[in-house]
Design an enzyme around this catalytic site. Structure first.
Site, PDB file in Angstrom:
ATOM      1  N   ASN A  47       0.837  -1.186   0.000  1.00  0.00           N
ATOM      2  CA  ASN A  47       0.000   0.000   0.000  1.00  0.00           C
ATOM      3  C   ASN A  47       0.879   1.245   0.000  1.00  0.00           C
ATOM      4  O   ASN A  47       1.978   1.265   0.562  1.00  0.00           O
ATOM      5  CB  ASN A  47      -1.008  -0.003   1.164  1.00  0.00           C
ATOM      6  CG  ASN A  47      -0.407  -0.076   2.545  1.00  0.00           C
ATOM      7  OD1 ASN A  47       0.542  -0.827   2.792  1.00  0.00           O
ATOM      8  ND2 ASN A  47      -0.956   0.690   3.474  1.00  0.00           N
ATOM      9  N   GLU A  49       0.212   5.267   0.655  1.00  0.00           N
ATOM     10  CA  GLU A  49      -0.722   6.304   1.063  1.00  0.00           C
ATOM     11  C   GLU A  49      -0.326   7.656   0.483  1.00  0.00           C
ATOM     12  O   GLU A  49       0.777   7.831  -0.055  1.00  0.00           O
ATOM     13  CB  GLU A  49      -0.772   6.382   2.594  1.00  0.00           C
ATOM     14  CG  GLU A  49      -1.344   5.132   3.220  1.00  0.00           C
ATOM     15  CD  GLU A  49      -1.399   5.171   4.727  1.00  0.00           C
ATOM     16  OE1 GLU A  49      -2.048   4.281   5.295  1.00  0.00           O
ATOM     17  OE2 GLU A  49      -0.796   6.075   5.359  1.00  0.00           O
ATOM     18  N   CYS A  58      -3.912   0.555  -2.810  1.00  0.00           N
ATOM     19  CA  CYS A  58      -3.869  -0.673  -2.020  1.00  0.00           C
ATOM     20  C   CYS A  58      -2.754  -1.591  -2.507  1.00  0.00           C
ATOM     21  O   CYS A  58      -2.336  -1.529  -3.668  1.00  0.00           O
ATOM     22  CB  CYS A  58      -5.199  -1.413  -2.129  1.00  0.00           C
ATOM     23  SG  CYS A  58      -6.593  -0.530  -1.424  1.00  0.00           S
ATOM     24  N   GLU A  60      -2.958  -4.760  -3.120  1.00  0.00           N
ATOM     25  CA  GLU A  60      -3.450  -5.641  -4.178  1.00  0.00           C
ATOM     26  C   GLU A  60      -3.388  -4.950  -5.537  1.00  0.00           C
ATOM     27  O   GLU A  60      -3.011  -5.569  -6.542  1.00  0.00           O
ATOM     28  CB  GLU A  60      -4.899  -6.074  -3.884  1.00  0.00           C
ATOM     29  CG  GLU A  60      -5.063  -6.834  -2.590  1.00  0.00           C
ATOM     30  CD  GLU A  60      -5.337  -5.956  -1.377  1.00  0.00           C
ATOM     31  OE1 GLU A  60      -5.959  -6.469  -0.422  1.00  0.00           O
ATOM     32  OE2 GLU A  60      -4.931  -4.773  -1.356  1.00  0.00           O
ATOM     33  N   CYS A  91     -10.199  -5.014   0.148  1.00  0.00           N
ATOM     34  CA  CYS A  91     -11.363  -4.131   0.184  1.00  0.00           C
ATOM     35  C   CYS A  91     -12.260  -4.454  -1.017  1.00  0.00           C
ATOM     36  O   CYS A  91     -11.880  -5.214  -1.911  1.00  0.00           O
ATOM     37  CB  CYS A  91     -10.923  -2.671   0.156  1.00  0.00           C
ATOM     38  SG  CYS A  91     -10.249  -2.111  -1.430  1.00  0.00           S
ATOM     39  N   CYS A  94     -10.707  -3.703  -4.418  1.00  0.00           N
ATOM     40  CA  CYS A  94      -9.657  -4.656  -4.791  1.00  0.00           C
ATOM     41  C   CYS A  94     -10.230  -6.026  -5.135  1.00  0.00           C
ATOM     42  O   CYS A  94      -9.698  -6.718  -5.989  1.00  0.00           O
ATOM     43  CB  CYS A  94      -8.603  -4.750  -3.701  1.00  0.00           C
ATOM     44  SG  CYS A  94      -7.507  -3.305  -3.728  1.00  0.00           S
TER      45      CYS A  94
END
Length: 137
Positions: A47, A49, A58, A60, A91, A94
């Site tokens: 990830n 940010e 993310c 993934e 999530c 994803c």
């Protein structure tokens, strides 16, 4: 075809290494992911940010981007590793990203610091999913 134990070990190692490189200065919640593609290659992501929260990425999504950049188009298995005691599953966005490149029966392995904690099929995480076959050719 389910991944072999050695492939799961390699996925775990790749995801854990990616997790250690995650850029998570705001949440401090580092996540790593690794994909086993149809050809047997492994692609990892973490990830990333951003101060403008909605534009982060993310783990993934990063692993899928690495897979596509590497020339592959099919996910045979994916492993996601996160911190803490709770399962860190993909999530919703994803799950749909994974669906673009994976079949409903594709294994989604969820790991913590010490190894795999749970195993789902993509269909269990995203039932009755919308995928490429839903669109006209």
């Amino acid at each position: 075809m389910s991944p072999a134990a050695t492939e799961i070990d390699a996925l775990f190692a790749a995801a854990k290494a990616a997790q250690a490189r995650a850029y998570a200065p705001y949440s401090r919640f580092q996540v790593g992911a690794a994909i086993l593609d149809a050809g047997g290659s492994i692609h990892a992501g973490c990830n990333v940010e951003n101060a403008a929260y909605p534009v982060g990425a993310c783990a993934e999504a990063g692993a899928i981007s690495a897979m596509v950049a590497g020339g592959a188009r099919a996910i045979r298995a994916i492993l996601v590793i996160g911190p803490g005691e709770e399962l860190v599953t993909p999530c919703g966005a994803c799950r749909q990203r994974i669906r673009e490149f994976a079949a409903p029966e594709t294994p989604v392995l969820i790991a913590g610091p010490d190894g795999v904690r749970a195993r789902f099929s993509l269909a269990e995480l995203l039932p009755a999913s919308f995928g490429p076959a839903n669109l006209p050719k």
